[in-house]
Scaffold this motif. Structure first.
Motif, short mmCIF file in Angstrom:
data_model
loop_
_atom_site.label_atom_id
_atom_site.label_comp_id
_atom_site.label_asym_id
_atom_site.label_seq_id
_atom_site.Cartn_x
_atom_site.Cartn_y
_atom_site.Cartn_z
N VAL A 11 1.15 -1.15 0.05
CA VAL A 11 -0.05 0.05 0.07
C VAL A 11 0.92 1.51 -0.01
CG1 VAL A 11 -1.85 1.28 1.44
CG2 VAL A 11 -1.83 -1.21 1.06
N ASP A 12 0.63 2.31 -0.74
CA ASP A 12 1.48 3.45 -0.94
C ASP A 12 1.34 4.37 -0.26
OD1 ASP A 12 3.64 4.72 -2.03
OD2 ASP A 12 2.74 5.36 -4.05
N ASP A 13 1.76 4.00 1.25
CA ASP A 13 1.79 5.01 2.52
C ASP A 13 2.75 4.81 3.20
OD1 ASP A 13 0.79 4.88 5.60
OD2 ASP A 13 -0.37 6.41 4.28
N ILE A 17 4.30 1.36 5.10
CA ILE A 17 5.57 0.89 4.70
C ILE A 17 6.50 0.78 5.80
CG2 ILE A 17 7.68 1.39 3.16
CD1 ILE A 17 5.67 2.50 0.89
N SER A 18 6.59 1.93 6.44
CA SER A 18 7.33 1.71 7.90
C SER A 18 7.03 0.67 8.76
CB SER A 18 7.34 3.22 8.58
OG SER A 18 7.87 3.10 9.74
N GLU A 19 5.86 0.45 9.02
CA GLU A 19 5.24 -0.56 9.77
C GLU A 19 5.39 -1.89 9.18
OE1 GLU A 19 1.06 -0.45 10.58
OE2 GLU A 19 1.25 1.83 11.35
N GLY A 49 10.59 2.21 -3.36
CA GLY A 49 9.23 2.72 -3.22
C GLY A 49 8.18 1.89 -2.49
N ASN A 50 7.06 1.75 -3.22
CA ASN A 50 6.12 0.63 -2.68
C ASN A 50 6.08 -0.66 -3.29
OD1 ASN A 50 4.69 1.46 -4.98
ND2 ASN A 50 2.94 0.73 -4.26
N GLN A 89 -0.50 -5.25 -1.38
CA GLN A 89 -1.49 -5.07 -2.70
C GLN A 89 -0.85 -5.58 -3.70
OE1 GLN A 89 -2.35 -0.72 -3.50
NE2 GLN A 89 -0.53 -0.38 -4.12
N ALA A 90 -1.98 -6.33 -4.75
CA ALA A 90 -1.64 -7.35 -5.65
C ALA A 90 -1.01 -6.32 -6.66
CB ALA A 90 -2.77 -8.32 -5.92
#
Length: 109
Positions: A11-13, A17-19, A49-50, A89-90
């Motif tokens: 998920v691009d957040d 991403i940190s979690e 990135g993500n 996310q797929a």
């Protein structure tokens, strides 16, 4: 030894991403054992990135079908996978319910 490379998006957040990365700094011994018991000898995950890239080296006992069956029978792995899906996310090319996608090797030196 055989090598597989796989890809998946997060998920691009930035917080998510940190979690996700924090979870991977503290993978339980039980989850690590489930990986090695399946015949995976090396597993590295990289992020740009993500987008995630996983490189796995496996021995002759490994198969994706065997790994899936072992994971389905392991409650700890099921809890881990459910937690990870919160962050993942797929890829657009993924089939329904598919997470990590095996990448095709297009060059080797």
């Amino acid at each position: 030894m055989k090598r597989y490379c796989l890809a998946l998006d997060l998920v691009d957040d930035p917080q998510m991403i940190s979690e996700y990365e924090a979870h991977h700094r503290n993978v339980s011994a039980e989850i690590k054992k489930s990986i090695t018991d399946s015949g995976i000898t090396v597993m590295d995950i990289y992020r740009a990135g993500n987008r995630l890239f996983m490189i796995m080296e496996v021995d002759d006992t490994f198969s994706f079908e065997k790994k899936a069956a072992m994971d389905a029978a392991n409650p700890a792995v099921q809890v881990w996978e459910q937690l990870m899906w919160k962050y993942q996310q797929a890829l657009p090319v993924a089939k329904e319910g598919e997470k990590w996608i095996i990448m095709d090797q297009i060059f080797s030196l």
